[in-house]
Design an enzyme around this catalytic site. Sequence first.
Site, PDB file in Angstrom:
ATOM      1  N   ASP A  52      -6.506  10.076  22.812  1.00 23.20           N
ATOM      2  CA  ASP A  52      -6.867   9.280  23.984  1.00 23.20           C
ATOM      3  C   ASP A  52      -5.810   9.426  25.069  1.00 23.20           C
ATOM      4  O   ASP A  52      -4.615   9.219  24.827  1.00 23.20           O
ATOM      5  CB  ASP A  52      -6.996   7.812  23.558  1.00 23.20           C
ATOM      6  CG  ASP A  52      -7.662   6.954  24.626  1.00 23.20           C
ATOM      7  OD1 ASP A  52      -8.851   7.186  24.899  1.00 23.20           O
ATOM      8  OD2 ASP A  52      -6.984   6.064  25.165  1.00 23.20           O
ATOM      9  N   GLU A  65      -8.494  14.197  25.285  1.00 18.21           N
ATOM     10  CA  GLU A  65      -9.378  13.425  26.167  1.00 18.21           C
ATOM     11  C   GLU A  65      -8.612  13.197  27.470  1.00 18.21           C
ATOM     12  O   GLU A  65      -8.030  12.149  27.698  1.00 18.21           O
ATOM     13  CB  GLU A  65      -9.766  12.100  25.494  1.00 18.21           C
ATOM     14  CG  GLU A  65     -10.815  11.299  26.262  1.00 18.21           C
ATOM     15  CD  GLU A  65     -10.216  10.135  27.061  1.00 18.21           C
ATOM     16  OE1 GLU A  65     -10.984   9.459  27.755  1.00 18.21           O
ATOM     17  OE2 GLU A  65      -8.992   9.917  26.987  1.00 18.21           O
TER      18      GLU A  65
END
Length: 655
Positions: free
Chosen positions: A377, A406
């Site tokens: 993330d 990401e």
Amino acid sequence: MALPHPSVPGGRFRPSAYVGEAVPFTVTAFREGHDRIGVQVRLFSPSGDESLHRLSPLNDGFDRWSTLVAPLEQGVWRFRFESFADDFATWEHAADLKIAAGVDSALMREMGAQLFDRARGEKKRPGSDKDLLYDAARSLRDPDVHDDTALQIVRDPAIAALFDARPMMGLVSVGKDAELLVERERAGVGAWYEFFPRSEGARRADDGSVISGTFRTAAERLPGVAGMGFDVLYLPPIHPIGQTNRKGPNNTLVTEPGDPGSPWAIGGAAGGHDTVHPDLGTLDDFRAFVAAARDNGIEVALDLALQASPDHPWVAEHPEWFTTLPDGSIAFAENPPKKYQDIYPVNFDNDPEGIRAEVLRVVRHWIAQGVTIFRVDNPHTKPLQFWEWLIATVSAEEPGAVFLAEAFTRPAPLQGLAMAGFQQSYTYFTWRNTKEELEEFLGGLAHDTADFLRPNLFVNTPDILTEYLQFGGRPGYKIRAAIAATAAPTYGVYAGYELFENVARPGSEENIDNEKYEYKFRDWEAAEAAGDSLAPYLRMLNAARRAHPALRQLRNLDIHWSDDEAILVYSKHLDAALSPTGETDTIIVVANVDPHSARETTVHLDTTVFGIEPGTSYDVEDLVTGQVWTWADHNFVRLDAFAEPVHILHVKENR
């Protein structure tokens, strides 16, 4: 020699590929004058095997040479380019011109005979080669030989083939050794599916409260995911969720008893990043879930979000890992105008060695539970050097580890993360929707950055519901899935996509009643039985990807043309010599990217890119409908967005 590929700009990082990927080895090579040269690349596998591959000129006027090689062994390969004066090619070219023109015919015949004599003297040349060369040299020296007969020898494909396999080399020039990291196939090929395990099997109690799904109930969904053809299941964070500033439905700051909070607000009284949420079960339950996924042919990918809720054990034990503001409070995570009051970002400038040790411990912990794929993330908000170190360290211990970045950010940091070691990257795909945008975007992925960046074309995420999907209806969902599944060897779908969940929270690009903040109740089987599910279409796409090795390649995408501004056309081709099936495979995709209309146009194909001579007809089968047509260079198409907006055509035969 100059401009070799595969390579990474700047030269600090090594390029990468995956097992079975058709990698272009390309170099610029030339010499003075008109004599011909040859170019080859010498490869050394991780186990020490050596192979030699001849390059062919690209004939683009820039002295570029290229060949395709599909490495089949995982590990670090070495390679170097070599160029040389090609004595046979020089003679062949000159003799063909001069003998045909009646200029210096006798001299050219004798030069050829002497060349053949030299080749016969090579100890390693096969006896069959020597016999052919002996007969050719004798014919060339025959004083009564006619020029037409001499030209047949000059143009003999058998003689050309033996010199191509074992060239007569002079003035050999050797380039520098370089490295290519070849990773396992899953690092570059896969169909991903994302779901929240707490929603799978969640149910309402008699008092109206929600009882969370568990790893055991989520396991019941695995056959359905596998049945659609997905081979990677990505789970958002599965750790305890903090209570402080817990977010309520639709990202509100007001919560009610029973609101589960965002899984990305990691950490609470039950533990942190090395713990599973008690509502989901135990660590033993998680290991059983991973094993059940494996039994269904699915690998589990776990979210690695390096951040903490205010209740995370890190906050009390290591306050130096966070940013303290002048008023003494700890800074919340922000992405202006968004503010995440339930999350503290980690400050990697404070105690970097301590943070490194802790993150490595956490990753090793989950690898020990059977997880080797991590979706990271917001990696662009952490130091690049940290990721370079972490991925290298983990990969040395677990060569099958895969990290997906990401990072919806600017091109430079996005590409920098890929260079530093991330095996896969989220991209701007969700925001590239027009024909012009997609041509530029997909072409760049296939040809500009493929030496180091592997895209994972997720069609949606819990955070991303684009206007195209909000207003494109069912056609929009089909179009985006078809392009993602065929344009790149790795793509992903977030649960709910197959149910056409397209209502956004006002003023945002997120689904209303976002699953990040609450449970979702879906009846997958009932929707499919009623014909209200995209699952059969996704099943078809994934079946096509498994049946056609051309779709499991990244660098083989070629853009073609149409006369309509909304009809996107591209092909993917794989030669038989590089295909695991041993057969040539060609797919042509024609997509109407306007989800609101029917379009009629002419499609124009450069058939030479998939080995068919211009003007030749061939049969194509639509993998979507099963229909078969005879095509050539220019073909009429009609694509109705409300029926079938995309052709996925398999080239059946060359007539």
